[in-house]
Design a protein around this motif. Structure first.
Motif, PDB file in Angstrom:
ATOM      1  N   PRO A   1      -2.166  12.527 -19.509  1.00 21.76           N
ATOM      2  CA  PRO A   1      -3.219  12.001 -20.389  1.00 21.76           C
ATOM      3  C   PRO A   1      -4.409  12.944 -20.478  1.00 21.76           C
ATOM      4  O   PRO A   1      -5.302  12.724 -21.297  1.00 21.76           O
ATOM      5  N   LEU A   2      -4.436  13.996 -19.659  1.00 22.58           N
ATOM      6  CA  LEU A   2      -5.573  14.902 -19.610  1.00 22.58           C
ATOM      7  C   LEU A   2      -5.362  16.156 -20.448  1.00 22.58           C
ATOM      8  O   LEU A   2      -6.264  16.997 -20.539  1.00 22.58           O
ATOM      9  N   GLU A   3      -4.174  16.285 -21.073  1.00 23.03           N
ATOM     10  CA  GLU A   3      -3.919  17.481 -21.862  1.00 23.03           C
ATOM     11  C   GLU A   3      -4.789  17.503 -23.108  1.00 23.03           C
ATOM     12  O   GLU A   3      -5.259  16.473 -23.575  1.00 23.03           O
ATOM     13  N   GLY A   4      -5.021  18.707 -23.620  1.00 18.31           N
ATOM     14  CA  GLY A   4      -5.873  18.871 -24.790  1.00 18.31           C
ATOM     15  C   GLY A   4      -7.148  19.632 -24.483  1.00 18.31           C
ATOM     16  O   GLY A   4      -7.950  19.904 -25.380  1.00 18.31           O
ATOM     17  N   GLY A   5      -7.337  19.986 -23.205  1.00 23.25           N
ATOM     18  CA  GLY A   5      -8.529  20.734 -22.823  1.00 23.25           C
ATOM     19  C   GLY A   5      -8.421  21.170 -21.372  1.00 23.25           C
ATOM     20  O   GLY A   5      -7.468  20.807 -20.678  1.00 23.25           O
ATOM     21  N   PRO A   6      -9.405  21.915 -20.873  1.00 27.62           N
ATOM     22  CA  PRO A   6      -9.375  22.393 -19.476  1.00 27.62           C
ATOM     23  C   PRO A   6      -9.804  21.307 -18.495  1.00 27.62           C
ATOM     24  O   PRO A   6     -10.808  21.441 -17.783  1.00 27.62           O
ATOM     25  N   ASN A   7      -9.032  20.223 -18.449  1.00 25.05           N
ATOM     26  CA  ASN A   7      -9.378  19.083 -17.599  1.00 25.05           C
ATOM     27  C   ASN A   7      -8.731  19.253 -16.230  1.00 25.05           C
ATOM     28  O   ASN A   7      -7.766  18.587 -15.876  1.00 25.05           O
ATOM     29  N   PHE A   8      -9.292  20.165 -15.434  1.00 20.35           N
ATOM     30  CA  PHE A   8      -8.706  20.540 -14.157  1.00 20.35           C
ATOM     31  C   PHE A   8      -9.186  19.594 -13.058  1.00 20.35           C
ATOM     32  O   PHE A   8     -10.029  19.940 -12.219  1.00 20.35           O
ATOM     33  N   VAL A   9      -8.659  18.384 -13.087  1.00 18.07           N
ATOM     34  CA  VAL A   9      -9.088  17.338 -12.148  1.00 18.07           C
ATOM     35  C   VAL A   9      -8.349  17.487 -10.821  1.00 18.07           C
ATOM     36  O   VAL A   9      -7.130  17.657 -10.786  1.00 18.07           O
ATOM     37  N   ASP A  10      -9.083  17.410  -9.716  1.00 16.59           N
ATOM     38  CA  ASP A  10      -8.488  17.495  -8.380  1.00 16.59           C
ATOM     39  C   ASP A  10      -7.660  16.235  -8.117  1.00 16.59           C
ATOM     40  O   ASP A  10      -8.178  15.121  -8.176  1.00 16.59           O
ATOM     41  N   MET A  11      -6.379  16.417  -7.828  1.00 15.16           N
ATOM     42  CA  MET A  11      -5.481  15.302  -7.553  1.00 15.16           C
ATOM     43  C   MET A  11      -5.059  15.276  -6.084  1.00 15.16           C
ATOM     44  O   MET A  11      -3.994  14.755  -5.743  1.00 15.16           O
ATOM     45  N   SER A  12      -5.911  15.826  -5.195  1.00 16.67           N
ATOM     46  CA  SER A  12      -5.560  15.870  -3.779  1.00 16.67           C
ATOM     47  C   SER A  12      -5.426  14.477  -3.174  1.00 16.67           C
ATOM     48  O   SER A  12      -4.596  14.252  -2.288  1.00 16.67           O
ATOM     49  N   GLU A  13      -6.263  13.541  -3.636  1.00 18.38           N
ATOM     50  CA  GLU A  13      -6.203  12.175  -3.119  1.00 18.38           C
ATOM     51  C   GLU A  13      -6.411  11.200  -4.269  1.00 18.38           C
ATOM     52  O   GLU A  13      -7.503  10.700  -4.502  1.00 18.38           O
ATOM     53  N   VAL A  14      -5.324  10.939  -4.987  1.00 16.48           N
ATOM     54  CA  VAL A  14      -5.399  10.028  -6.128  1.00 16.48           C
ATOM     55  C   VAL A  14      -5.603   8.597  -5.642  1.00 16.48           C
ATOM     56  O   VAL A  14      -6.389   7.827  -6.213  1.00 16.48           O
ATOM     57  N   TYR A  15      -4.888   8.222  -4.574  1.00 17.56           N
ATOM     58  CA  TYR A  15      -4.898   6.846  -4.069  1.00 17.56           C
ATOM     59  C   TYR A  15      -5.807   6.763  -2.847  1.00 17.56           C
ATOM     60  O   TYR A  15      -5.603   7.476  -1.864  1.00 17.56           O
ATOM     61  N   ASP A  16      -6.805   5.903  -2.928  1.00 20.50           N
ATOM     62  CA  ASP A  16      -7.864   5.846  -1.930  1.00 20.50           C
ATOM     63  C   ASP A  16      -7.344   5.454  -0.550  1.00 20.50           C
ATOM     64  O   ASP A  16      -6.760   4.374  -0.370  1.00 20.50           O
ATOM     65  N   ALA A  17      -7.564   6.324   0.439  1.00 21.60           N
ATOM     66  CA  ALA A  17      -7.025   6.112   1.785  1.00 21.60           C
ATOM     67  C   ALA A  17      -7.670   4.913   2.478  1.00 21.60           C
ATOM     68  O   ALA A  17      -6.999   4.154   3.192  1.00 21.60           O
ATOM     69  N   GLY A  18      -8.965   4.729   2.302  1.00 17.20           N
ATOM     70  CA  GLY A  18      -9.647   3.617   2.949  1.00 17.20           C
ATOM     71  C   GLY A  18      -9.180   2.272   2.432  1.00 17.20           C
ATOM     72  O   GLY A  18      -8.946   1.330   3.209  1.00 17.20           O
ATOM     73  N   TRP A  19      -9.042   2.155   1.120  1.00 23.25           N
ATOM     74  CA  TRP A  19      -8.569   0.904   0.502  1.00 23.25           C
ATOM     75  C   TRP A  19      -7.133   0.626   0.943  1.00 23.25           C
ATOM     76  O   TRP A  19      -6.777  -0.499   1.267  1.00 23.25           O
ATOM     77  N   ARG A  20      -6.323   1.682   0.964  1.00 23.78           N
ATOM     78  CA  ARG A  20      -4.933   1.542   1.392  1.00 23.78           C
ATOM     79  C   ARG A  20      -4.852   1.030   2.837  1.00 23.78           C
ATOM     80  O   ARG A  20      -4.066   0.133   3.157  1.00 23.78           O
ATOM     81  N   ALA A  21      -5.682   1.578   3.710  1.00 19.36           N
ATOM     82  CA  ALA A  21      -5.669   1.159   5.112  1.00 19.36           C
ATOM     83  C   ALA A  21      -6.084  -0.302   5.255  1.00 19.36           C
ATOM     84  O   ALA A  21      -5.511  -1.043   6.064  1.00 19.36           O
ATOM     85  N   ARG A  22      -7.074  -0.724   4.459  1.00 16.58           N
ATOM     86  CA  ARG A  22      -7.518  -2.121   4.510  1.00 16.58           C
ATOM     87  C   ARG A  22      -6.396  -3.064   4.069  1.00 16.58           C
ATOM     88  O   ARG A  22      -6.150  -4.097   4.705  1.00 16.58           O
ATOM     89  N   VAL A  23      -5.701  -2.713   3.011  1.00 17.26           N
ATOM     90  CA  VAL A  23      -4.605  -3.553   2.523  1.00 17.26           C
ATOM     91  C   VAL A  23      -3.472  -3.614   3.539  1.00 17.26           C
ATOM     92  O   VAL A  23      -2.890  -4.684   3.775  1.00 17.26           O
ATOM     93  N   ARG A  24      -3.151  -2.504   4.172  1.00 18.00           N
ATOM     94  CA  ARG A  24      -2.090  -2.509   5.182  1.00 18.00           C
ATOM     95  C   ARG A  24      -2.482  -3.363   6.386  1.00 18.00           C
ATOM     96  O   ARG A  24      -1.658  -4.073   6.958  1.00 18.00           O
ATOM     97  N   GLU A  25      -3.745  -3.318   6.761  1.00 15.72           N
ATOM     98  CA  GLU A  25      -4.226  -4.130   7.879  1.00 15.72           C
ATOM     99  C   GLU A  25      -4.114  -5.615   7.544  1.00 15.72           C
ATOM    100  O   GLU A  25      -3.662  -6.418   8.374  1.00 15.72           O
ATOM    101  N   ILE A  26      -4.514  -5.996   6.346  1.00  9.77           N
ATOM    102  CA  ILE A  26      -4.439  -7.395   5.930  1.00  9.77           C
ATOM    103  C   ILE A  26      -2.987  -7.845   5.838  1.00  9.77           C
ATOM    104  O   ILE A  26      -2.635  -8.948   6.267  1.00  9.77           O
ATOM    105  N   ALA A  27      -2.129  -7.010   5.262  1.00  7.53           N
ATOM    106  CA  ALA A  27      -0.711  -7.352   5.149  1.00  7.53           C
ATOM    107  C   ALA A  27      -0.081  -7.539   6.523  1.00  7.53           C
ATOM    108  O   ALA A  27       0.696  -8.479   6.742  1.00  7.53           O
ATOM    109  N   ASP A  28      -0.421  -6.658   7.449  1.00  3.59           N
ATOM    110  CA  ASP A  28       0.120  -6.758   8.804  1.00  3.59           C
ATOM    111  C   ASP A  28      -0.323  -8.062   9.469  1.00  3.59           C
ATOM    112  O   ASP A  28       0.481  -8.755  10.102  1.00  3.59           O
ATOM    113  N   ALA A  29      -1.588  -8.421   9.304  1.00  2.00           N
ATOM    114  CA  ALA A  29      -2.102  -9.664   9.881  1.00  2.00           C
ATOM    115  C   ALA A  29      -1.469 -10.887   9.237  1.00  2.00           C
ATOM    116  O   ALA A  29      -1.368 -11.952   9.864  1.00  2.00           O
ATOM    117  N   SER A  30      -1.021 -10.731   7.982  1.00  7.66           N
ATOM    118  CA  SER A  30      -0.405 -11.837   7.252  1.00  7.66           C
ATOM    119  C   SER A  30       1.097 -11.924   7.484  1.00  7.66           C
ATOM    120  O   SER A  30       1.753 -12.830   6.971  1.00  7.66           O
TER     121      SER A  30
END
Length: 245
Positions: A120-149
């Motif tokens: 979706p970024l083609e059409g220009g020099p949209n050189f977006v850093d994709m090193s961490e697309v999915y937020d690690a902190g949010w992911r850890a919180r969801v895994r903690e809640i799922a584990d407790a559940s």
């Protein structure tokens, strides 16, 4: 979280809306998006609250395999950003590449493989850093809640392909060698667009079937929807808890 949270619901996962206190709806067409023609993708933005959190849910999505381009597929993400969404949950129905993650289980995305051949970024020099697309902190919180559940929650890499055909056994073996843990036909372009807009992203795959070539693989959209609906409720509880506080 008390800011407006966006969500995109994959095949069979529309029952989350039933848990919301709905305030209003905007159809895809009224929002300037193409209508979705896929069963299980109703095509509307639903505003309301999930528990204490204000949310806007994109009920259904638009796919490349319907003949749309990457800009159209990600128009809903841009529209939600214009409404003030700064964090988004992307859900999908996916095929599992591992026998230990059977149909009906869930996986939180750590990364993805964009194998759609477009962006979706083609059409220009949209050189977006994709090193961490999915937020690690949010992911850890969801895994903690799922584990407790008591909800088993795998984590891994999602491979996004163009579709609409399901993958061949040879393609599934290739994906495994590339590092994929699940495969589907959505999410990656939306995640890239959201990241480019500065959004915090959480990705969740409902593993509705085994990928081709694995024992017990059933590759039928009606089965995907049925399994997705059956697995949705436990994850909805986790999502609601992750948005509280």
């Amino acid at each position: 979280m008390n800011r407006l949270v966006g969500m995109v619901l994959g095949s069979g996962l529309g029952s989350l809306v039933d848990r919301m206190a709905v305030e209003r709806e905007v159809t895809f067409v009224d929002a300037g998006l193409p209508a979705s023609g896929v069963p299980g993708h109703d095509g509307a933005f639903v505003f309301g609250r999930l528990g204490d959190a204000p949310v806007v849910v994109m009920r259904g999505r638009i796919h490349l395999y319907e003949g749309h381009d990457a800009k159209a597929v990600t128009a809903g993400i841009r529209w939600m950003s214009e409404q003030g969404v700064e964090q988004v949950i992307l859900t999908n129905a996916a095929g599992s590449l591992h026998e230990e993650n059977p149909p009906g289980s869930w996986m939180v995305l750590t990364d993805h493989l964009n194998l759609t051949g477009t962006s979706p970024l083609e059409g220009g020099p949209n050189f977006v850093d994709m090193s961490e697309v999915y937020d690690a902190g949010w992911r850890a919180r969801v895994r903690e809640i799922a584990d407790a559940s008591g909800l088993p929650l795998a984590q891994g890499v999602y491979a996004g392909l163009r579709g609409p055909q399901y993958e061949t056994p040879a393609e599934v073996r290739m994906l495994g060698r590339l590092g994929a843990d699940a495969v589907g036909m959505s999410t990656v372009l939306e995640a890239m667009q959201a990241k480019a807009l500065g959004m915090k992203v959480l990705g969740l795959s409902c593993l509705t079937n085994f990928a081709a070539g694995l024992p017990g693989a059933l590759l039928d959209h009606s089965d995907v929807m049925k399994t997705g609906k059956g697995a949705a409720q436990a994850m909805i509880d986790v999502i609601e808890r992750s948005l509280s506080g």
